[in-house]
Design a protein around this motif. Structure first.
Motif, PDB file in Angstrom:
ATOM      1  N   LYS A  70     -21.609 -34.272  36.047  1.00  0.00           N
ATOM      2  CA  LYS A  70     -23.080 -34.077  36.683  1.00  0.00           C
ATOM      3  C   LYS A  70     -23.276 -32.952  37.347  1.00  0.00           C
ATOM      4  O   LYS A  70     -24.681 -32.718  37.432  1.00  0.00           O
ATOM      5  CB  LYS A  70     -22.736 -35.338  37.880  1.00  0.00           C
ATOM      6  N   HIS A  71     -22.493 -32.127  37.774  1.00  0.00           N
ATOM      7  CA  HIS A  71     -22.956 -30.682  38.377  1.00  0.00           C
ATOM      8  C   HIS A  71     -23.556 -29.998  37.198  1.00  0.00           C
ATOM      9  O   HIS A  71     -24.510 -29.263  37.530  1.00  0.00           O
ATOM     10  CB  HIS A  71     -21.950 -30.043  39.010  1.00  0.00           C
ATOM     11  N   SER A  72     -22.571 -29.876  36.030  1.00  0.00           N
ATOM     12  CA  SER A  72     -22.956 -28.655  35.278  1.00  0.00           C
ATOM     13  C   SER A  72     -23.606 -29.397  33.842  1.00  0.00           C
ATOM     14  O   SER A  72     -24.205 -28.377  33.046  1.00  0.00           O
ATOM     15  CB  SER A  72     -21.699 -28.126  34.946  1.00  0.00           C
ATOM     16  N   GLY A  73     -23.492 -30.607  33.578  1.00  0.00           N
ATOM     17  CA  GLY A  73     -24.009 -31.192  32.392  1.00  0.00           C
ATOM     18  C   GLY A  73     -22.889 -30.697  31.183  1.00  0.00           C
ATOM     19  O   GLY A  73     -21.937 -30.407  31.522  1.00  0.00           O
ATOM     20  N   LEU A 109     -25.515 -39.053  23.672  1.00  0.00           N
ATOM     21  CA  LEU A 109     -25.169 -37.574  24.574  1.00  0.00           C
ATOM     22  C   LEU A 109     -23.927 -37.373  24.117  1.00  0.00           C
ATOM     23  O   LEU A 109     -23.898 -35.949  23.856  1.00  0.00           O
ATOM     24  CB  LEU A 109     -25.411 -38.181  26.012  1.00  0.00           C
ATOM     25  N   LEU A 161     -29.009 -36.799  33.833  1.00  0.00           N
ATOM     26  CA  LEU A 161     -28.268 -35.916  34.623  1.00  0.00           C
ATOM     27  C   LEU A 161     -26.886 -35.228  34.052  1.00  0.00           C
ATOM     28  O   LEU A 161     -26.573 -34.176  34.322  1.00  0.00           O
ATOM     29  CB  LEU A 161     -27.852 -36.887  35.855  1.00  0.00           C
ATOM     30  N   LYS A 162     -26.347 -36.031  33.281  1.00  0.00           N
ATOM     31  CA  LYS A 162     -25.197 -35.785  32.488  1.00  0.00           C
ATOM     32  C   LYS A 162     -25.470 -34.723  31.455  1.00  0.00           C
ATOM     33  O   LYS A 162     -24.416 -33.780  31.174  1.00  0.00           O
ATOM     34  CB  LYS A 162     -24.502 -36.996  31.952  1.00  0.00           C
ATOM     35  N   HIS A 163     -26.545 -34.919  31.089  1.00  0.00           N
ATOM     36  CA  HIS A 163     -27.101 -33.808  29.908  1.00  0.00           C
ATOM     37  C   HIS A 163     -27.142 -32.471  30.590  1.00  0.00           C
ATOM     38  O   HIS A 163     -26.483 -31.378  30.278  1.00  0.00           O
ATOM     39  CB  HIS A 163     -28.306 -34.071  29.166  1.00  0.00           C
ATOM     40  N   SER A 164     -28.045 -32.381  31.741  1.00  0.00           N
ATOM     41  CA  SER A 164     -28.399 -31.052  32.212  1.00  0.00           C
ATOM     42  C   SER A 164     -27.865 -30.515  33.493  1.00  0.00           C
ATOM     43  O   SER A 164     -27.968 -29.520  33.927  1.00  0.00           O
ATOM     44  CB  SER A 164     -30.041 -31.263  32.452  1.00  0.00           C
ATOM     45  N   GLY A 165     -27.176 -31.586  34.090  1.00  0.00           N
ATOM     46  CA  GLY A 165     -26.549 -31.409  35.383  1.00  0.00           C
ATOM     47  C   GLY A 165     -27.722 -31.220  36.659  1.00  0.00           C
ATOM     48  O   GLY A 165     -28.832 -31.652  36.300  1.00  0.00           O
ATOM     49  N   ILE A 166     -27.199 -30.971  37.746  1.00  0.00           N
ATOM     50  CA  ILE A 166     -28.124 -30.946  38.836  1.00  0.00           C
ATOM     51  C   ILE A 166     -29.272 -29.935  38.803  1.00  0.00           C
ATOM     52  O   ILE A 166     -30.228 -29.912  39.626  1.00  0.00           O
ATOM     53  CB  ILE A 166     -27.511 -31.063  40.115  1.00  0.00           C
ATOM     54  N   LEU A 175     -21.791 -33.378  45.966  1.00  0.00           N
ATOM     55  CA  LEU A 175     -22.638 -32.807  45.029  1.00  0.00           C
ATOM     56  C   LEU A 175     -24.124 -33.056  45.456  1.00  0.00           C
ATOM     57  O   LEU A 175     -24.799 -32.308  44.940  1.00  0.00           O
ATOM     58  CB  LEU A 175     -22.170 -33.517  43.889  1.00  0.00           C
ATOM     59  N   GLN A 219     -25.362 -30.728  47.564  1.00  0.00           N
ATOM     60  CA  GLN A 219     -25.886 -29.234  46.876  1.00  0.00           C
ATOM     61  C   GLN A 219     -27.489 -29.425  46.291  1.00  0.00           C
ATOM     62  O   GLN A 219     -27.911 -28.109  46.195  1.00  0.00           O
ATOM     63  CB  GLN A 219     -25.189 -29.005  45.744  1.00  0.00           C
TER      64      GLN A 219
END
Lengths: 210, 210
Positions: free
Chosen positions: A37-40, A72, B36-41, B72, B75
């Motif tokens: 979730k942080h980095s994708g 994905l 979110l999982k694709h691109s991150g925060i 997270l 952030q």
């Protein structure tokens, strides 16, 4: 028994440092849910660059949006990814079908399942091949319960089983002997070690011992 | 009634285009789980740049790693983020405590909860303020069940309620009149419209009508 290194942390630079040091000595590298979730999914490419050919596990914890989540995964092609066992049968079937096209294995995480044995049987009937018994001390789970749940589920369904939750160098030998998990998932015990490589080598030695 | 625009898609460029067009006309912008999982925060910053000051919802679906997941969120500071109602009480309490420090609202997604009314009461006792009844056609859920579940949960706990799952311009007026959700979550009906701005304006008109 395989050792899966779970990158359960938020800092991608630290995660990649750990992969450089410990990655070559484990069997599977797991991108933790929070790191993803942080980095994708870009983090997948970074890890592949450090450890090409090492199987990757994405801790996706899919519960819905089955086509979207599975598509994905088709963009980054991990060897394994997780789905919550509490997800609906329809979602499970859709994700399994797409994963099969991508030669990926879906690992069903039994967290929060009211009746794990019954659900494991249902998942097997839907085509699941891998289950994970996952107990989190930080969620108030009882490690003794993990033990019983693992044995009951394994006996009931005979699928490939992973075990996760607070595994360390002291507990792994007994877990290996008594539960025989195909995959032991280790996070903090490697992440928080002073020497990540040394810690991974110690886990590898236990995994490969007879 | 507020309209929450759910960016339930995988392409971040398309997501940002939709935000440019429809974002100003909705009350809350939701970063979907897969996006979110694709691109991150990092996507949060991109959306803030387009619609500064617009409340954001991150569809985190937290189930474990409570400190990590809540840190997270610290952030990127969304106004709202989701947690699965099936998570353990310990995880719920930890996430609520950290969210409170960050002035964030945790919305509990009732997907896959065996007894939603009972769980809603338990979550309220733990300090939850917002619930989401979420039925997915793509997971085989029955929309009629959503209706009943919403009314039962609302009557039992009286918390702020969101409703998600296939809401469109035809169904929203009746849903509004009969269920009175505080928040209606709309995805495909805006994302797949030829004119995203026009679609959002139509939803806004229904939301603000008496």
């Amino acid at each position: 028994m395989k050792i899966q290194l779970a990158l359960d942390l938020l800092d991608p630079r630290k995660a990649l440092d750990v992969v450089r040091e410990a990655g070559p000595h484990v069997d599977i590298i797991e991108v933790g849910t929070s790191l993803l979730k942080h980095s994708g999914i870009a983090i997948v490419k970074d890890i592949r660059a450090i450890c090409p050919g090492k199987p990757l596990f994405l801790d996706m914890k899919i519960i819905d949006g089955p086509e979207r989540e599975a598509l994905l995964m088709a963009q980054c092609l991990p060897e394994y990814y997780s789905m919550l066992a509490v997800a609906s049968d329809t979602a499970v079937s859709k994700v399994l079908a797409i994963a099969s096209q991508n030669n990926a294995v879906v690992v069903f995480d039994l967290q929060s399942v009211p009746n794990p044995v019954q659900r494991a049987r249902e998942l097997k009937a839907l085509g699941a091949t891998h289950l994970c018994v996952h107990k989190n001390a930080d969620c108030g789970d009882d490690p003794q319960q993990a033990f019983r749940e693992f044995l009951d589920v394994n006996e009931a369904c005979g699928l490939t089983m992973a075990l996760a939750g607070g595994i360390n160098l002291s507990t792994l030998p007994a877990l290996k002997e008594q539960l025989h998990p195909e995959i032991a998932i280790v996070g903090g015990a490697i992440l928080n070690a002073d020497n990540h490589r040394h810690a991974a080598l110690n886990f590898e030695a236990i995994a490969k011992s007879h």
